[in-house]
Motif scaffolding. Structure first.
Motif, PDB file in Angstrom:
ATOM      1  N   HIS A  21      82.375 160.634  67.348  1.00  0.00           N
ATOM      2  CA  HIS A  21      82.274 160.729  68.806  1.00  0.00           C
ATOM      3  C   HIS A  21      81.833 159.412  69.430  1.00  0.00           C
ATOM      4  CE1 HIS A  21      82.670 165.044  68.397  1.00  0.00           C
ATOM      5  NE2 HIS A  21      81.639 165.073  67.575  1.00  0.00           N
ATOM      6  N   SER A  29      81.440 164.210  78.922  1.00  0.00           N
ATOM      7  CA  SER A  29      81.878 163.669  77.628  1.00  0.00           C
ATOM      8  C   SER A  29      80.896 164.105  76.539  1.00  0.00           C
ATOM      9  CB  SER A  29      81.921 162.144  77.679  1.00  0.00           C
ATOM     10  OG  SER A  29      82.932 161.697  78.527  1.00  0.00           O
ATOM     11  N   ALA A  32      81.354 167.809  75.859  1.00  0.00           N
ATOM     12  CA  ALA A  32      82.601 168.071  75.128  1.00  0.00           C
ATOM     13  C   ALA A  32      82.425 167.726  73.645  1.00  0.00           C
ATOM     14  CB  ALA A  32      83.740 167.262  75.739  1.00  0.00           C
ATOM     15  N   ALA A  36      82.607 170.359  70.501  1.00  0.00           N
ATOM     16  CA  ALA A  36      83.487 170.222  69.339  1.00  0.00           C
ATOM     17  C   ALA A  36      82.685 170.443  68.055  1.00  0.00           C
ATOM     18  CB  ALA A  36      84.135 168.844  69.336  1.00  0.00           C
ATOM     19  N   SER A  49      89.175 170.409  69.052  1.00  0.00           N
ATOM     20  CA  SER A  49      89.327 169.035  69.545  1.00  0.00           C
ATOM     21  C   SER A  49      90.687 168.849  70.212  1.00  0.00           C
ATOM     22  CB  SER A  49      89.184 168.039  68.388  1.00  0.00           C
ATOM     23  OG  SER A  49      87.869 168.054  67.901  1.00  0.00           O
ATOM     24  N   LEU A  52      90.600 170.360  73.585  1.00  0.00           N
ATOM     25  CA  LEU A  52      89.889 169.498  74.541  1.00  0.00           C
ATOM     26  C   LEU A  52      90.807 168.392  75.040  1.00  0.00           C
ATOM     27  CD1 LEU A  52      86.402 169.120  72.793  1.00  0.00           C
ATOM     28  CD2 LEU A  52      86.871 170.361  74.909  1.00  0.00           C
ATOM     29  N   LEU A  53      91.495 167.751  74.115  1.00  0.00           N
ATOM     30  CA  LEU A  53      92.376 166.643  74.502  1.00  0.00           C
ATOM     31  C   LEU A  53      93.529 167.137  75.371  1.00  0.00           C
ATOM     32  CD1 LEU A  53      92.390 164.715  71.099  1.00  0.00           C
ATOM     33  CD2 LEU A  53      91.265 164.017  73.232  1.00  0.00           C
ATOM     34  N   GLN A  56      92.338 167.570  79.109  1.00  0.00           N
ATOM     35  CA  GLN A  56      91.704 166.450  79.827  1.00  0.00           C
ATOM     36  C   GLN A  56      92.099 166.506  81.299  1.00  0.00           C
ATOM     37  OE1 GLN A  56      93.133 163.033  77.638  1.00  0.00           O
ATOM     38  NE2 GLN A  56      91.151 162.712  76.673  1.00  0.00           N
TER      39      GLN A  56
ATOM     40  N   ASP B  62      86.158 158.411  69.481  1.00  0.00           N
ATOM     41  CA  ASP B  62      86.909 158.865  70.649  1.00  0.00           C
ATOM     42  C   ASP B  62      86.028 159.636  71.622  1.00  0.00           C
ATOM     43  OD1 ASP B  62      89.160 158.990  72.204  1.00  0.00           O
ATOM     44  OD2 ASP B  62      90.423 159.847  70.637  1.00  0.00           O
ATOM     45  N   TYR B  64      86.469 162.731  74.618  1.00  0.00           N
ATOM     46  CA  TYR B  64      87.426 163.770  74.999  1.00  0.00           C
ATOM     47  C   TYR B  64      87.852 163.688  76.461  1.00  0.00           C
ATOM     48  CZ  TYR B  64      86.433 165.880  70.506  1.00  0.00           C
ATOM     49  OH  TYR B  64      86.300 166.091  69.162  1.00  0.00           O
TER      50      TYR B  64
END
Lengths: 144, 65
Positions: A21, A29, A32, A36, A49, A52-53, A56, B62, B64
């Protein structure tokens, strides 16, 4: 990028892919990333995950990843909602996310996605650059 | 001759102690001043896909949002 790397390299047993992360775009962020981890507690880290993506929002920190939305996504993913919500409310994985942030800071991560291959920072982290770097690394480690 | 050797040995002992103490202090100072080793890039591998013994490892950070 992740999907292609997994299909073309990880599933063939040639590459290990480690997800970490780097929530640097605000409080949602952080939540989220923690959510995850909570999904991972139920064995659904990758699937959640991806959700979530896929969800967005263009407006950051405007409720797109509010706790209610995160729980709704968990429900949609078939997770045990009570367990997930308890995990999120307790902040059970805050320290895990903080550990990732600390490691990212030490390794000079400034934005996302940031990719390292065998410890080498790959920039830019676009698909073609990453795939080329993977091929180079594999050519060294698998000369035949 | 024998007396001289003994006296040399006796005088060299405190010096050896001092040298040992100095070396210990230098080592202690060096350890204290050394920056901590960097946090491992791969971390605890909580979310890793693929074989653990793969010769190539990709680590992706990364967000999200």
């Amino acid at each position: 990028m992740k999907t292609v790397v997994i299909e073309q390299y990880v599933d063939l047993g040639r590459v290990r892919f480690v997800s970490r992360h780097f929530p640097f775009l605000g409080p949602e962020s952080d939540r989220a990333a923690e959510s995850a981890e909570c999904a991972g507690e139920q064995g659904r880290f990758e699937e959640y995950s991806e959700l979530l993506l896929a969800n967005q929002q263009s407006n950051r920190n405007a409720g797109g990843f509010s706790d209610a939305k995160l729980v709704a996504l968990a429900r949609f993913d078939g997770l045990d909602e009570i367990v997930f919500e308890t995990c999120l409310l307790e902040g059970r994985y805050v320290s895990n996310v903080e550990d990732d942030l600390a490691a990212a800071a030490e390794w000079g991560v400034r934005g996302t996605p940031s990719v390292f291959i065998n410890g080498e920072f790959i920039s830019p982290a676009d698909l073609s650059t990453v795939l080329a770097a993977l091929d180079r690394a594999l050519a060294v480690s698998e000369p035949n | 001759m024998r007396t001289m050797r003994i006296s040399l040995a006796l005088t060299s002992r405190p010096r050896a102690r001092i040298n040992f103490a100095m070396a210990f202090l230098i080592l202690l100072a060096a350890t204290a001043c050394n920056p901590e080793s960097p946090l491992p890039l791969e971390g605890p591998d909580r979310h890793a896909l693929g074989p653990a013994d793969a010769s190539v490892t990709l680590v992706a950070f990364d967000d999200y949002q």
